[in-house]
Design an enzyme around this catalytic site. Structure first.
Site, PDB file in Angstrom:
ATOM      1  N   PHE A 102      61.647  42.971  54.726  1.00  0.00           N
ATOM      2  CA  PHE A 102      62.672  42.700  53.709  1.00  0.00           C
ATOM      3  C   PHE A 102      62.164  41.811  52.580  1.00  0.00           C
ATOM      4  O   PHE A 102      62.711  41.819  51.486  1.00  0.00           O
ATOM      5  CB  PHE A 102      63.911  42.046  54.358  1.00  0.00           C
TER       6      PHE A 102
ATOM      7  N   LYS B 127      59.199  53.998  55.117  1.00  0.00           N
ATOM      8  CA  LYS B 127      60.417  53.550  55.816  1.00  0.00           C
ATOM      9  C   LYS B 127      60.626  52.093  55.401  1.00  0.00           C
ATOM     10  O   LYS B 127      60.076  51.169  55.994  1.00  0.00           O
ATOM     11  CB  LYS B 127      60.223  53.669  57.337  1.00  0.00           C
TER      12      LYS B 127
ATOM     13  N   GLU C 174      65.691  48.062  56.146  1.00  0.00           N
ATOM     14  CA  GLU C 174      67.096  48.468  56.019  1.00  0.00           C
ATOM     15  C   GLU C 174      67.926  47.380  55.321  1.00  0.00           C
ATOM     16  O   GLU C 174      69.071  47.610  54.947  1.00  0.00           O
ATOM     17  CB  GLU C 174      67.687  48.804  57.397  1.00  0.00           C
TER      18      GLU C 174
ATOM     19  N   SER D  85      57.239  41.256  61.260  1.00  0.00           N
ATOM     20  CA  SER D  85      57.105  40.159  62.218  1.00  0.00           C
ATOM     21  C   SER D  85      56.068  40.488  63.294  1.00  0.00           C
ATOM     22  O   SER D  85      55.753  41.652  63.540  1.00  0.00           O
ATOM     23  CB  SER D  85      58.465  39.887  62.865  1.00  0.00           C
TER      24      SER D  85
ATOM     25  N   CYS E 291      55.265  35.365  53.639  1.00  0.00           N
ATOM     26  CA  CYS E 291      54.274  35.250  54.723  1.00  0.00           C
ATOM     27  C   CYS E 291      53.137  34.327  54.316  1.00  0.00           C
ATOM     28  O   CYS E 291      52.351  33.917  55.149  1.00  0.00           O
ATOM     29  CB  CYS E 291      53.727  36.614  55.088  1.00  0.00           C
TER      30      CYS E 291
ATOM     31  N   GLU F 296      57.047  30.548  63.550  1.00  0.00           N
ATOM     32  CA  GLU F 296      57.234  30.823  62.122  1.00  0.00           C
ATOM     33  C   GLU F 296      58.737  30.691  61.854  1.00  0.00           C
ATOM     34  O   GLU F 296      59.533  31.492  62.351  1.00  0.00           O
ATOM     35  CB  GLU F 296      56.778  32.250  61.799  1.00  0.00           C
TER      36      GLU F 296
END
Ligand code: NAD
Length: 501
Positions: free
Chosen positions: A154, A178, A181, A231, A286, A386
């Site tokens: 995301f 993909k 979402e 992740s 990240c 994290e």
């Protein structure tokens, strides 16, 4: 409101934008208000199958398209992306909550990868050696793999899809994207512009969904390579399942990035850089700095850091005073708040507490204020995990060696930086640190696309990394040809031994 904020997100299959027939839909919400701005489908098995079949069929003709023609598609695409830069940034801001300027940066970092893909001819050159034996030449080509797939997170809904499909397609592959979402509208607009740039039917497909749709890509025999960003937990599943199914897989995953501050560094520069790197994008990067390691006398700078962090605040995407936006969803915010609670319980000193943050006019936003913990120890949960929010852990050490031991003992190895005025310290740090992306007086050392994005250890599963030359290797096979042309009669009979000359 941009027209691209549509009520339902279409699939892009076989060159057509289609409304999914799925009975499973997920709400896309504005993280500052919880307003539902769209609905994204979980593609049905039949829709997944159609997308994969179309990509497989398109591969046959796309791989034969001349390399300069593929490069020209990327040139036209780069031009369109620049023309629509602000429009893309607005869509991105609306669905992620990122401030408009930060959203522009997200799009820009993606455009730079498309610019890199324009160089595909020189990037995909093979090697040649003449006379590897008498009258024998050897040369290699790079050839595309087939259908490749990308699964994106995301937090960079423009940049990360653009890390993947332009280079994969420039190499001659077809591609199935993909997207996350949680923010599928930006990738949808990116793909519309790709179509507008002249991408042939079937070369790029977009499917939506979550685990079930991803698992179809991971196990389908037509898919040759999987690129994943997200992740660690999901990356492990993707790497194991993809490689079990004999696919080429690269997974760029989580991080815990340290910035080491030597006492000879300029204090004001350190503070400015730590604030941007620790709290920018609400810590949802990240490559965000989540641990400041203050060496020796620099440990006294915590109060200055606190004062600078207390002066910034989150806000809505179009608020020019906002330093950053909300967290992506209420669950992400609650997870961060529980880490803040945990940090207090396990004995870290909460110097600045952002857990009761509110923004005027946005009572339902997923806000977390800038938070700083000092006296953080390696065994604490807030250090080991994290947090992916605007929470900066500060640890004190006595020497650069101690700082290096701390970083090298952490399982993650995405990014790190050192702030110092000493060349010898910088040389030692860059040589000895076990992290793939190192900044010297640069807090967030994300390489530009002519290099590769080279996270190490627990932050990466695979071999070849994203973009740069490595992505071209990831998305191609090397074919090596050994060639001889007879121009005279060779005397003698069959040769039964290995030829040495
Ligand atoms: P995520 O792992 O939750 O989701 C990433 C993608 O995986 C999404 O498309 C999602 O739909 C899909 N997915 C989710 N659960 C799945 C499952 N069980 N099986 C298969 N697919 C599944 O990650 P996120 O929250 O969207 O992104 C944040 C994470 O991404 C952070 O850990 C961050 O460090 C990481 N990240 C890493 C890099 C990098 O380059 N190393 C870059 C950006 C983000």
């Amino acid at each position: 409101m941009s027209q691209a904020l549509r009520k339902t997100v279409p699939l892009y299959i076989d060159g057509e934008w289609v409304e999914s027939q799925s009975d499973q839909w997920i709400a896309v919400t504005d993280p500052a208000t919880q307003e539902v701005i769209s609905q994204v489908p979980c593609a049905s098995d039949a829709e997944m199958e159609r997308a994969i079949a179309s990509a497989a069929a398109a591969f046959g003709s796309w791989k034969e398209v001349a390399v300069p023609e593929r490069a020209r598609l990327m040139l036209r695409y780069q031009h369109l992306l620049k023309e629509h830069h602000d429009e893309l940034a607005e869509i991105l801001s609306r669905e992620t909550g990122k401030t408009f300027e930060d959203a522009r940066g997200d799009v820009w970092r993606g455009i730079e990868v498309v610019e890199h893909a324009c160089n595909i001819a020189s990037l995909s050159m093979g090697e040649t050696v003449e006379n590897v034996a008498r009258s024998i030449d050897c040369y290699s080509y790079t050839q595309p793999l087939g259908v490749c797939a990308g699964i994106t997170p995301f937090n960079f809904p423009a940049m990360i899809p653009l890390w993947m499909f332009p280079l994969a397609i420039a190499c001659g592959n077809t591609f199935i994207l993909k997207p996350s979402e949680q923010d599928p509208l930006t990738p949808t607009r990116l793909v519309e512009l790709f179509e507008q740039a002249g991408a042939p039917k079937g070369v790029l497909q977009v499917v939506h969904g979550t685990k079930q749709q991803v698992d179809t890509l991971l196990t389908h025999p037509q898919i040759k390579a999987i690129s994943f960003v997200g992740s660690v937990a999901v990356g492990e599943h993707i790497y194991r399942t993809g490689t079990d199914n004999l696919k080429r897989v690269q997974c760029m995953v989580g991080a815990k990035n340290h910035m080491v501050v030597m006492p000879d560094a300029n204090k004001q520069q350190v503070i400015n850089n730590l604030i941007g790197a620790g709290f920018g994008a609400a810590g949802q990067r990240c490559m965000a700095i989540s641990v400041a390691v203050l060496v020796g006398e620099a440990q006294a700078w915590v109060e200055d850091l606190k004062a600078a962090a207390a002066a910034i605040r989150p806000g809505a995407w179009d608020d020019p005073q906002a330093a950053y936006g909300p967290q992506i969803n209420p669950q992400a915010r609650d997870r961060i708040l529980s880490f803040i609670e945990k940090g207090k319980q396990e004995g870290a000193r909460c110097v600045l507490d952002g857990s009761h943050c509110s923004v005027e006019g946005y009572p339902d936003g997923n806000w977390v204020g800038p938070t700083i913990f000092a006296d953080v120890k390696p065994e604490m949960e807030i250090y080991r995990n994290e947090i992916f929010g605007p929470v900066l852990c500060v640890a004190g050490v006595d020497s650069l060696d101690e700082a290096l031991a701390l970083i090298n003992g952490n399982p993650m190895g995405n990014g790190t930086s050192l702030f110092t005025a000493c060349g010898a310290a910088a040389r030692k740090f860059q040589h000895q640190v076990q992290v793939g992306q190192v900044g010297i007086n640069v807090p967030v050392p994300v390489p530009l696309p002519f290099f590769s994005f080279t996270g190490w250890r627990g932050s990466f599963f695979g071999d070849q990394h994203a973009y740069g030359k490595q992505a071209v290797r990831f998305y191609t096979e090397t074919k090596t040809v050994t060639s001889r042309w007879f121009d005279e009669d060779i005397p003698g009979g069959p040769n039964m031994t290995i030829q040495l000359k």
